[in-house]
Each structure stands twice: as structure tokens, then as C-alpha cells.
Scaffold this motif. Sequence first.
Motif, PDB file in Angstrom:
ATOM      1  N   TYR A   8      27.117  12.793  44.162  1.00  0.00           N
ATOM      2  CA  TYR A   8      26.956  11.968  42.962  1.00  0.00           C
ATOM      3  C   TYR A   8      27.502  10.567  43.184  1.00  0.00           C
ATOM      4  O   TYR A   8      26.876   9.576  42.797  1.00  0.00           O
ATOM      5  N   TYR A 125      21.873  10.243  41.748  1.00  0.00           N
ATOM      6  CA  TYR A 125      23.197   9.922  42.259  1.00  0.00           C
ATOM      7  C   TYR A 125      23.450   8.428  42.064  1.00  0.00           C
ATOM      8  O   TYR A 125      22.541   7.684  41.683  1.00  0.00           O
ATOM      9  N   ALA A 198      28.867  14.745  38.582  1.00  0.00           N
ATOM     10  CA  ALA A 198      28.201  14.412  37.326  1.00  0.00           C
ATOM     11  C   ALA A 198      28.881  15.137  36.173  1.00  0.00           C
ATOM     12  O   ALA A 198      29.208  16.319  36.262  1.00  0.00           O
TER      13      ALA A 198
END
Length: 209
Positions: A8, A125, A198
Motif C-alpha cells: 500500500y 496503492y 489500507a
Amino acid sequence: MARQETPYHQIRALYDDDSITVYQAYNSQIAEEAVRQQSLRVPGWSCERMTWIKPSWTWMMYRSGFSYKDANQSHILAIRMTHENFESILAQSSISHSNFTGQKAPVRVQWDPERTPSTRGKLPYRSIQIGIGRSVAEKWADEMILSIEDVTETARRMHQDVEAGMAPEELAKMYIHERVYEIKNEEVRRIIRLDAVAGDAGEGPSTDA
């Protein structure tokens, strides 16, 4: 074996053993003089406001509209600095909009959704943007820059290929020569929240609208 997904938060950049490249956009007067003098200490450049650097070529293209967004972003500069100086700047940062810090740091880090090679879509991402405040920007401009190159023509060739419908894979192969930039210092990783996932609390709103 299943392909590992991109983390991410991940720094992707053009770099070699000695240096890393970051990007900024300026008007023609500042850019041309900066390249001529190989310094940002030129008429029109100011560190009174936070100056933002971006290792991601694609995000720079998105933010500047491939240099066509406005006159103040009409020239894209590729600025090289040492790994040591790059990481020293990160070590002085805090996360923008973060709930995890109560102190005002001289450098701000934002993680915004990375863009597809055409810049028209978001990826799942994020890409790092680094805002350098005055106290650090003065030293950065005076001591940390190895070279400055105007790469506007490359940006505009990429725009032409995007408009012509070039496939994402071809755009990436031709224009995006980045690799994962590893940060080994655990304290710097913590400061910039490199290992965040996330949905973590404290993730600020995206600034890429």
C-alpha cells in the motif's frame, strides 16, 4: 506461486548507486535558470512556502498535466540528490493530516493514490509526496542537489503517446524506469509509515483531486 501485490505504501523511484531522482514543476523562467546554474537559488524561486518533491514520474505527470496544466508547471525538472540526503529529509518529516503526531515537523509526507501510466486512473496503492519546509528547503537548495535536468520534452512525448492510445504496458516500458526504493532505517520507516496498510487510522485524505 501467486504474484505478490504492491504494498500500500511503497517508494518507487529512478535511482542508481549514488543518487535518487525527484521531480518538480516550475515556470519557464525558474526552470531555465535553474538548469543553467544547476541550482534552485535563482530569481523567482522561493522557500517561503513548502516545496514539494515527487519520486514518482507518473504522479508528476498527473499533477502537472504532462507540463500543460498551467504556466507555473510548464517545465518538469529532474533533480538528483544523494540517498543520504533524501533519507535525512524523510527523517525530519511527519505525516500530513496524521493523528499520530502532535508536533509540527519541517517536512511533511503525503501518500496519494498512484496513477496508471496514462494518469487517468487510480491504482490501489500509494505514492509518496514530500513537502519541504523553509528551514530544510534552504539547505536542500544550497547543499543537497547534485544536478538538475529539464525533462519537459520527455513529458510531452509521453502525453502524445497517451493521446494516441498507447497501451499501458508500452507507456510503462518507454517512460517509467523506476524500481522499489528500499528504506532500511527502521526509524525512518516508522516516521513515514512505510509499512502502513489500507484502512490504517491516521491516513489523511487524498490531495490528488
